[in-house]
Design a protein around this motif. Sequence first.
Motif, PDB file in Angstrom:
ATOM      1  N   VAL A  31      -0.451  -4.138 -14.407  1.00 40.82           N
ATOM      2  CA  VAL A  31       1.217  -4.170 -14.119  1.00 40.82           C
ATOM      3  C   VAL A  31       1.501  -3.193 -13.275  1.00 40.82           C
ATOM      4  O   VAL A  31       2.354  -3.330 -12.314  1.00 40.82           O
ATOM      5  CB  VAL A  31       2.061  -4.412 -15.540  1.00 40.82           C
ATOM      6  CG1 VAL A  31       3.409  -4.149 -15.123  1.00 40.82           C
ATOM      7  CG2 VAL A  31       1.768  -5.781 -16.112  1.00 40.82           C
ATOM      8  N   LEU A  32       1.223  -2.026 -13.581  1.00 41.01           N
ATOM      9  CA  LEU A  32       1.645  -0.808 -13.034  1.00 41.01           C
ATOM     10  C   LEU A  32       1.052  -0.743 -11.279  1.00 41.01           C
ATOM     11  O   LEU A  32       1.720  -0.519 -10.418  1.00 41.01           O
ATOM     12  CB  LEU A  32       1.251   0.376 -13.537  1.00 41.01           C
ATOM     13  CG  LEU A  32       2.034   0.975 -14.798  1.00 41.01           C
ATOM     14  CD1 LEU A  32       1.484   2.168 -15.499  1.00 41.01           C
ATOM     15  CD2 LEU A  32       3.646   1.076 -14.471  1.00 41.01           C
ATOM     16  N   PHE A  33      -0.113  -1.257 -11.320  1.00 41.70           N
ATOM     17  CA  PHE A  33      -0.912  -1.531  -9.937  1.00 41.70           C
ATOM     18  C   PHE A  33      -0.240  -2.480  -9.169  1.00 41.70           C
ATOM     19  O   PHE A  33       0.241  -2.221  -7.787  1.00 41.70           O
ATOM     20  CB  PHE A  33      -2.303  -1.846 -10.323  1.00 41.70           C
ATOM     21  CG  PHE A  33      -3.206  -1.937  -9.043  1.00 41.70           C
ATOM     22  CD1 PHE A  33      -3.719  -0.873  -8.310  1.00 41.70           C
ATOM     23  CD2 PHE A  33      -3.455  -3.259  -8.239  1.00 41.70           C
ATOM     24  CE1 PHE A  33      -4.476  -0.861  -7.510  1.00 41.70           C
ATOM     25  CE2 PHE A  33      -4.307  -3.288  -7.418  1.00 41.70           C
ATOM     26  CZ  PHE A  33      -4.608  -2.214  -6.883  1.00 41.70           C
ATOM     27  N   LEU A  34       0.327  -3.772  -9.650  1.00 42.26           N
ATOM     28  CA  LEU A  34       0.883  -4.771  -9.094  1.00 42.26           C
ATOM     29  C   LEU A  34       2.226  -4.220  -8.732  1.00 42.26           C
ATOM     30  O   LEU A  34       2.914  -4.569  -7.554  1.00 42.26           O
ATOM     31  CB  LEU A  34       1.159  -5.992  -9.875  1.00 42.26           C
ATOM     32  CG  LEU A  34      -0.365  -6.773 -10.055  1.00 42.26           C
ATOM     33  CD1 LEU A  34      -0.225  -7.696 -11.163  1.00 42.26           C
ATOM     34  CD2 LEU A  34      -0.979  -7.014  -8.999  1.00 42.26           C
ATOM     35  N   PHE A  35       2.988  -3.371  -9.712  1.00 41.92           N
ATOM     36  CA  PHE A  35       4.364  -2.882  -9.243  1.00 41.92           C
ATOM     37  C   PHE A  35       4.361  -2.011  -8.171  1.00 41.92           C
ATOM     38  O   PHE A  35       5.279  -2.058  -7.246  1.00 41.92           O
ATOM     39  CB  PHE A  35       4.936  -2.087 -10.448  1.00 41.92           C
ATOM     40  CG  PHE A  35       6.139  -1.359 -10.269  1.00 41.92           C
ATOM     41  CD1 PHE A  35       7.259  -2.033 -10.000  1.00 41.92           C
ATOM     42  CD2 PHE A  35       6.367  -0.193 -10.181  1.00 41.92           C
ATOM     43  CE1 PHE A  35       8.524  -1.455  -9.703  1.00 41.92           C
ATOM     44  CE2 PHE A  35       7.267   0.422 -10.156  1.00 41.92           C
ATOM     45  CZ  PHE A  35       8.682  -0.212  -9.963  1.00 41.92           C
ATOM     46  N   GLU A  36       3.387  -0.951  -8.229  1.00 42.69           N
ATOM     47  CA  GLU A  36       3.084  -0.226  -7.116  1.00 42.69           C
ATOM     48  C   GLU A  36       2.977  -0.909  -5.636  1.00 42.69           C
ATOM     49  O   GLU A  36       3.351  -0.376  -4.554  1.00 42.69           O
ATOM     50  CB  GLU A  36       1.945   0.855  -7.203  1.00 42.69           C
ATOM     51  CG  GLU A  36       2.193   1.891  -8.146  1.00 42.69           C
ATOM     52  CD  GLU A  36       0.917   2.780  -8.200  1.00 42.69           C
ATOM     53  OE1 GLU A  36       1.183   3.891  -8.125  1.00 42.69           O
ATOM     54  OE2 GLU A  36      -0.065   2.203  -8.266  1.00 42.69           O
ATOM     55  N   SER A  37       2.125  -2.014  -5.637  1.00 41.89           N
ATOM     56  CA  SER A  37       2.046  -2.745  -4.400  1.00 41.89           C
ATOM     57  C   SER A  37       3.199  -3.471  -3.861  1.00 41.89           C
ATOM     58  O   SER A  37       3.185  -3.589  -2.826  1.00 41.89           O
ATOM     59  CB  SER A  37       0.910  -3.926  -4.812  1.00 41.89           C
ATOM     60  OG  SER A  37      -0.328  -3.194  -5.030  1.00 41.89           O
ATOM     61  N   LEU A  43       4.800   4.928   4.491  1.00 41.55           N
ATOM     62  CA  LEU A  43       3.135   5.107   4.936  1.00 41.55           C
ATOM     63  C   LEU A  43       2.444   3.690   4.158  1.00 41.55           C
ATOM     64  O   LEU A  43       2.565   3.900   2.972  1.00 41.55           O
ATOM     65  CB  LEU A  43       2.717   6.288   5.142  1.00 41.55           C
ATOM     66  CG  LEU A  43       3.550   7.350   6.101  1.00 41.55           C
ATOM     67  CD1 LEU A  43       3.140   8.727   5.692  1.00 41.55           C
ATOM     68  CD2 LEU A  43       3.311   6.600   7.414  1.00 41.55           C
ATOM     69  N   PRO A  44       1.483   3.057   4.952  1.00 45.14           N
ATOM     70  CA  PRO A  44       0.792   2.295   3.734  1.00 45.14           C
ATOM     71  C   PRO A  44      -0.153   2.754   2.761  1.00 45.14           C
ATOM     72  O   PRO A  44      -0.124   2.175   1.753  1.00 45.14           O
ATOM     73  CB  PRO A  44      -0.092   1.486   4.961  1.00 45.14           C
ATOM     74  CG  PRO A  44       0.311   2.181   6.197  1.00 45.14           C
ATOM     75  CD  PRO A  44       1.093   3.183   6.228  1.00 45.14           C
ATOM     76  N   TRP A  45      -0.380   3.964   2.996  1.00 46.45           N
ATOM     77  CA  TRP A  45      -1.341   4.771   1.774  1.00 46.45           C
ATOM     78  C   TRP A  45      -0.562   5.452   0.910  1.00 46.45           C
ATOM     79  O   TRP A  45      -1.127   5.891  -0.151  1.00 46.45           O
ATOM     80  CB  TRP A  45      -2.360   5.270   2.456  1.00 46.45           C
ATOM     81  CG  TRP A  45      -2.074   6.196   3.475  1.00 46.45           C
ATOM     82  CD1 TRP A  45      -1.992   5.993   4.868  1.00 46.45           C
ATOM     83  CD2 TRP A  45      -1.288   7.299   3.549  1.00 46.45           C
ATOM     84  NE1 TRP A  45      -1.399   6.853   5.530  1.00 46.45           N
ATOM     85  CE2 TRP A  45      -0.851   7.940   4.871  1.00 46.45           C
ATOM     86  CE3 TRP A  45      -1.057   8.303   2.296  1.00 46.45           C
ATOM     87  CZ2 TRP A  45      -0.304   9.097   4.925  1.00 46.45           C
ATOM     88  CZ3 TRP A  45      -0.383   9.645   2.668  1.00 46.45           C
ATOM     89  CH2 TRP A  45       0.108   9.775   3.805  1.00 46.45           C
ATOM     90  N   ASN A  87     -11.337  -6.621   0.359  1.00 45.76           N
ATOM     91  CA  ASN A  87     -10.862  -6.253   1.734  1.00 45.76           C
ATOM     92  C   ASN A  87     -10.919  -4.756   1.622  1.00 45.76           C
ATOM     93  O   ASN A  87     -11.095  -4.060   0.611  1.00 45.76           O
ATOM     94  CB  ASN A  87      -9.611  -6.967   1.791  1.00 45.76           C
ATOM     95  CG  ASN A  87      -8.584  -6.341   1.185  1.00 45.76           C
ATOM     96  OD1 ASN A  87      -8.694  -5.523   0.550  1.00 45.76           O
ATOM     97  ND2 ASN A  87      -7.261  -6.794   1.443  1.00 45.76           N
ATOM     98  N   PRO A  88     -10.493  -4.052   2.683  1.00 44.17           N
ATOM     99  CA  PRO A  88     -10.529  -2.574   2.785  1.00 44.17           C
ATOM    100  C   PRO A  88      -9.544  -1.889   1.545  1.00 44.17           C
ATOM    101  O   PRO A  88      -9.874  -1.027   0.819  1.00 44.17           O
ATOM    102  CB  PRO A  88      -9.902  -1.940   4.078  1.00 44.17           C
ATOM    103  CG  PRO A  88     -10.501  -3.243   4.961  1.00 44.17           C
ATOM    104  CD  PRO A  88     -10.140  -4.740   3.988  1.00 44.17           C
ATOM    105  N   GLY A  89      -8.565  -2.620   1.373  1.00 45.92           N
ATOM    106  CA  GLY A  89      -7.581  -2.050   0.156  1.00 45.92           C
ATOM    107  C   GLY A  89      -8.226  -1.966  -1.035  1.00 45.92           C
ATOM    108  O   GLY A  89      -8.118  -0.928  -1.821  1.00 45.92           O
ATOM    109  N   PHE A  90      -8.999  -2.919  -1.380  1.00 46.12           N
ATOM    110  CA  PHE A  90      -9.890  -3.079  -2.627  1.00 46.12           C
ATOM    111  C   PHE A  90     -10.841  -2.156  -2.665  1.00 46.12           C
ATOM    112  O   PHE A  90     -11.004  -1.270  -3.748  1.00 46.12           O
ATOM    113  CB  PHE A  90     -10.481  -4.443  -2.874  1.00 46.12           C
ATOM    114  CG  PHE A  90     -11.521  -4.314  -3.865  1.00 46.12           C
ATOM    115  CD1 PHE A  90     -11.254  -4.544  -5.261  1.00 46.12           C
ATOM    116  CD2 PHE A  90     -12.769  -4.586  -3.803  1.00 46.12           C
ATOM    117  CE1 PHE A  90     -12.106  -4.622  -6.072  1.00 46.12           C
ATOM    118  CE2 PHE A  90     -13.838  -4.525  -4.686  1.00 46.12           C
ATOM    119  CZ  PHE A  90     -13.070  -4.558  -5.978  1.00 46.12           C
ATOM    120  N   VAL A  91     -11.579  -1.745  -1.682  1.00 39.84           N
ATOM    121  CA  VAL A  91     -12.538  -0.860  -1.389  1.00 39.84           C
ATOM    122  C   VAL A  91     -11.984   0.579  -1.531  1.00 39.84           C
ATOM    123  O   VAL A  91     -12.431   1.601  -2.470  1.00 39.84           O
ATOM    124  CB  VAL A  91     -13.441  -0.935   0.018  1.00 39.84           C
ATOM    125  CG1 VAL A  91     -14.490   0.296   0.127  1.00 39.84           C
ATOM    126  CG2 VAL A  91     -14.303  -2.218  -0.186  1.00 39.84           C
TER     127      VAL A  91
END
Length: 181
Positions: A31-37, A43-45, A87-91
Amino acid sequence: MPSPAERTVKSSQPALSHLTRLAVLAAAGSVLFLFESAIPRPLPWLKPGLSNLVSLVALYLYGFRSAFLIMLLRVLIGALILGTFFNPGFVFALGGGCVSTILMGWAVAAFRARFSIIGVSLIGAFSHNLTQLLLAAFWIANSPRLFYLAPLMLLSSLFSGFLVGIFAHYFVQKATKLRLV
């Protein structure tokens, strides 16, 4: 005298309780991972690293194996829900998560008396960002010029690592006080 089935249920209750707690932590991390997204970023990172809070709490409460499992689950679940699997974000998330969890586990095992949970969190945040920078520089951009971003990325890791460490300290204290360990 209890039957064999009753003995099995009673002996499996601690394991089931532990598994349930890990599942709750993995869900919270997802949930925190999805919230952060979903948070807009300049900046994207540049993310606050809130989902790493759950891995850090698990490391202190349940050990390295549990923390690593939770990190893997939250990254995989988040990637599947967001549609970013492989995808690169996953990696980047997986690479940074693996390296930071391993280094945090090493710091706790080798230097628990010297590093507070905030210090371990700083190690995790710094190594997470550095790993992502290395992956971007040599896998995506294939150029060391990306290292010009290093001061900004690593400075942001100090802020987020400190913040996550404070929250983790609070959660570990409360969980210990409530005997959730």
